[in-house]
Design a protein around this motif. Structure first.
Motif, short mmCIF file in Angstrom:
data_model
loop_
_atom_site.label_atom_id
_atom_site.label_comp_id
_atom_site.label_asym_id
_atom_site.label_seq_id
_atom_site.Cartn_x
_atom_site.Cartn_y
_atom_site.Cartn_z
N PHE A 228 0.83 -1.20 0.00
CA PHE A 228 0.00 0.00 0.00
C PHE A 228 0.87 1.26 0.00
CE2 PHE A 228 -2.11 3.37 2.47
CZ PHE A 228 -3.29 3.51 1.76
N ALA A 229 0.55 2.19 -0.91
CA ALA A 229 1.14 3.53 -0.92
C ALA A 229 2.67 3.50 -1.05
CB ALA A 229 0.72 4.31 0.31
N VAL A 230 3.14 3.10 -2.22
CA VAL A 230 4.58 3.13 -2.50
C VAL A 230 5.10 4.54 -2.34
CG1 VAL A 230 6.29 2.88 -4.35
CG2 VAL A 230 4.55 1.12 -4.02
N HIS A 231 6.28 4.66 -1.74
CA HIS A 231 6.83 5.99 -1.47
C HIS A 231 8.35 5.96 -1.54
CE1 HIS A 231 7.79 9.59 1.12
NE2 HIS A 231 6.87 10.08 0.31
N GLY A 232 8.93 7.04 -2.06
CA GLY A 232 10.38 7.20 -2.01
C GLY A 232 11.15 6.70 -3.20
N GLY A 233 10.51 6.07 -4.14
CA GLY A 233 11.21 5.63 -5.34
C GLY A 233 11.83 4.26 -5.19
N PRO A 234 11.56 3.33 -6.12
CA PRO A 234 12.19 2.01 -6.09
C PRO A 234 13.70 2.13 -6.26
CG PRO A 234 10.30 2.03 -7.59
CD PRO A 234 10.59 3.44 -7.21
N LYS A 235 14.43 1.13 -5.75
CA LYS A 235 15.89 1.11 -5.86
C LYS A 235 16.33 -0.20 -6.52
CE LYS A 235 16.61 5.09 -3.87
NZ LYS A 235 15.21 5.52 -3.86
N PHE A 236 17.18 -0.06 -7.54
CA PHE A 236 17.71 -1.22 -8.26
C PHE A 236 19.05 -1.64 -7.66
CE2 PHE A 236 15.23 1.29 -11.30
CZ PHE A 236 14.35 0.33 -11.79
N ASP A 237 19.33 -2.95 -7.71
CA ASP A 237 20.66 -3.39 -7.34
C ASP A 237 21.62 -3.02 -8.48
OD1 ASP A 237 20.11 -5.35 -9.31
OD2 ASP A 237 21.28 -6.84 -8.23
N PRO A 238 22.94 -3.08 -8.27
CA PRO A 238 23.88 -2.61 -9.29
C PRO A 238 23.79 -3.34 -10.63
CG PRO A 238 24.99 -2.80 -7.18
CD PRO A 238 23.63 -3.43 -7.01
N THR A 239 23.25 -4.56 -10.65
CA THR A 239 23.12 -5.28 -11.91
C THR A 239 21.86 -4.88 -12.67
OG1 THR A 239 21.82 -7.14 -11.01
CG2 THR A 239 24.23 -7.26 -10.80
N GLY A 240 20.93 -4.22 -11.99
CA GLY A 240 19.66 -3.86 -12.61
C GLY A 240 18.66 -4.99 -12.66
N ARG A 241 19.01 -6.11 -12.05
CA ARG A 241 18.10 -7.26 -12.11
C ARG A 241 17.01 -7.19 -11.04
NH1 ARG A 241 19.37 -13.81 -11.94
NH2 ARG A 241 17.20 -14.41 -11.55
N PHE A 242 17.38 -6.86 -9.83
CA PHE A 242 16.43 -6.85 -8.72
C PHE A 242 16.05 -5.41 -8.38
CE2 PHE A 242 18.83 -10.80 -8.07
CZ PHE A 242 17.78 -11.72 -8.04
N VAL A 243 14.80 -5.23 -8.04
CA VAL A 243 14.34 -3.91 -7.62
C VAL A 243 13.66 -4.06 -6.26
CG1 VAL A 243 12.08 -4.07 -8.79
CG2 VAL A 243 13.09 -1.82 -8.31
N PHE A 244 13.84 -3.04 -5.43
CA PHE A 244 13.28 -3.04 -4.09
C PHE A 244 12.33 -1.85 -3.97
CE2 PHE A 244 17.17 -5.32 -4.06
CZ PHE A 244 17.00 -6.36 -3.17
N ILE A 245 11.13 -2.13 -3.48
CA ILE A 245 10.05 -1.13 -3.44
C ILE A 245 9.55 -1.02 -2.02
CG2 ILE A 245 7.74 -0.59 -4.29
CD1 ILE A 245 8.47 -2.24 -6.81
N MET A 246 9.36 0.21 -1.54
CA MET A 246 8.95 0.43 -0.16
C MET A 246 7.62 1.17 -0.10
SD MET A 246 10.32 2.96 2.73
CE MET A 246 9.00 4.01 2.12
N SER A 247 6.82 0.83 0.91
CA SER A 247 5.53 1.50 1.11
C SER A 247 5.59 2.38 2.35
CB SER A 247 4.42 0.46 1.29
OG SER A 247 4.56 -0.21 2.55
N ARG A 248 4.63 3.27 2.46
CA ARG A 248 4.59 4.18 3.59
C ARG A 248 4.47 3.44 4.92
NH1 ARG A 248 4.13 9.56 3.06
NH2 ARG A 248 3.75 10.42 0.99
#
Length: 515
Positions: A161-181
């Motif tokens: 719910f309510a993604v905030h702050g911008g997703p972050k990619f690992d240095p390879t660009g393969r995995f992304v991490f997404i955070m919610s409020r």
């Protein structure tokens, strides 16, 4: 007979009204199963002021009444009167009486790794893996995975719910991490187009930062006052720092950033006049890392030897909760939400070295840089003033103040583009997108692609040939522009799209994007 009957009926109605206006009881009956008895979230999000900050009372009431389309949230119009709905909405906007502990034990208990996730050796699609763009859709809490060449939607997956702050990619660009409020961190495998797992790193969180080596993810928390550091491998807890100033004052963490050349995270604090720098180096030389000020370093709390994250606390002249870094990450530009001025702190010596002329509440987190004449400039929109400030990053002086048609929120550019794109997020002209020439610092075009709709946040493709613009409405779309001709070449319908994030631009720290 009529008079006694009237008074008896009035008494009954009064009692019924009193019972109907008990929002705590209604919460237990209708909300607690999904949102937990303490309002801190379960299968549904946390229902506390910090999480519901952007949803005013009438909007909260509408969700209670009508539910949320495409989610498991039902409407309760058949069960609750308008008075009870209004009272329940007001109750959800009141602070908690007490904040429960949320440390390593609680975080690890929340962690869920997906049983159906299987790693793959190569992408399951044929697109350029460096030109993938993620589009966050806040209308129904989803993310669309876009091919940056064809703009085909490769996948669309649900987020917390309510993604905030911008997703972050690992240095390879393969995995992304997404955070919610409400503190949930999601790991997603772009190659496999599958979620890997989730963990709740805080109760109310601001943003996340990826370490330069891709091993650690730092989570900035408002509630509780902590910094959580997770292993990116399996979302396990490496450490939880209680955030307290040098004098012991607890503080919320406004934001956390990574400083790759320094092998550190840098924290903006809401409630104490300090900047924190947290080392993630495997072999930190604290004296060198702290610019010779090793006595400014301290380790907070119990730290396992193989996951030590020593903290350096730098006293600042003011409270700073919004940052921008130069490309060397030796200098941080800071401003407070008072919006009266800004300053520059040299991270090497740990001291203020310049003041900034930044009236109007600058949004430094959306600032960008580019080469201008014989220097590098940084430009930032302002949240309260209809201007863009352009600052020389050698002298720290304002080169120009560009008038706009209203306060803005986001700016973007690309190394291969001659233009800066700046939205007008606030006020009656929120449908305007300004195009600014990098050489003349003049607005050369003001576009209204969808009159009356909020048009905001630009992201470029890997090569800078196309710009993606959000029509920030529930029945919205992402507009694909030819970045040279400024013509729309494609429209992608989406549910209130907000930020877009290109893998290449983010992992290479493009000068045209925020970091």
């Amino acid at each position: 007979m009529i008079r006694p009957l009237f008074f008896a009926l009035a008494a009954t109605l009064s009692l019924t009204s009193t019972v109907q206006a008990d929002p705590r009881a209604d919460y237990v009956d209708f909300c607690a199963d999904c949102h937990d008895a303490n309002r801190l979230g379960g299968t549904g999000p946390a229902l506390i002021p910090q999480t519901l900050k952007r949803m005013r009372g009438p909007k909260v009431a509408a969700v209670i009444r009508d539910g949320r389309v495409t989610t498991q949230m039902p409407g309760f119009s058949d069960d609750l009167t308008e008075d009870r709905i209004a009272a329940l909405a007001d109750y959800l906007k009141t602070p908690l009486e007490a904040v429960p502990p949320w440390g390593t034990e609680q975080i690890m208990a929340s962690r869920v790794m997906d049983d159906d996730y299987d790693s793959v050796d190569a992408p399951v699609w044929a697109s350029d893996p460096m030109n993938i763009t993620l589009a966050v859709e806040t209308g129904d809490h989803s993310v669309s995975v876009l091919d940056g060449d064809t703009f085909e939607v490769l996948d669309r997956f649900a987020t917390p719910f309510a993604v905030h702050g911008g997703p972050k990619f690992d240095p390879t660009g393969r995995f992304v991490f997404i955070m919610s409020r409400d503190g949930w961190v999601q790991k997603y495998d772009i190659w496999a187009l599958k979620q890997v797992g989730r963990v709740r790193a805080g109760l109310n969180s601001r943003n996340i930062a990826m370490s330069g080596d891709g091993k650690w993810l730092a989570v900035a928390n408002y509630l509780p006052n902590t910094l959580t550091i997770l292993s990116t491998e399996d979302l396990s807890v490496a450490e939880v720092h209680d955030v307290k100033g040098k004098d012991g004052t607890p503080s919320r963490v406004s934001a956390v950033y990574q400083a790759p050349p320094r092998e550190s995270f840098v924290l903006a604090l809401k409630d104490v006049p300090e900047i924190w720098e947290v080392s993630y180096s495997e072999t930190p030389n604290l004296a060198i890392f702290a610019g010779g000020l090793a006595h400014d370093w301290r380790i907070e709390g119990p730290v396992a030897q193989d996951t030590a994250f020593p903290i350096r606390k730098i006293t600042t002249p003011d409270y700073l909760d919004d940052f921008f870094f130069d490309q060397s990450y030796e200098h941080v530009m800071g401003a407070s939400r008072k919006g009266t001025d800004g300053l520059v702190v040299d991270l090497v010596i740990g001291q203020k070295v310049a003041d900034l002329e930044l009236a109007g509440m600058p949004h430094l987190g959306s600032g960008i840089t580019w080469k201008y004449k014989d220097t590098t400039v940084m430009a930032t929109p302002h949240l309260k003033e209809a201007v863009i400030s352009v600052i020389d990053m050698q002298t720290w002086e304002t080169v120009k103040t560009i008038p706009t048609e209203g306060p803005g929120f986001f700016m973007r550019s690309h190394e291969n583009s001659k233009y800066v794109w700046a939205d007008v997020f606030f006020g009656p002209n929120r449908d305007v997108m300004h195009i600014i020439d990098k050489e003349t610092l003049e607005i050369v075009k003001s576009m209204r692609p969808v009159p009356g709709a909020t048009v905001a946040h630009v992201e470029f493709t890997k090569d800078g040939s196309h710009a993606l613009v959000s029509v920030w409405e529930d029945e919205g779309e992402v507009l694909i522009y030819n970045a040279e001709t400024l013509e729309i070449v494609k429209r992608l319908p989406m549910r209130k799209p907000s930020g877009k994030y290109n893998v290449w631009n983010k992992i290479t720290f493009s000068e045209g994007t925020s970091h």
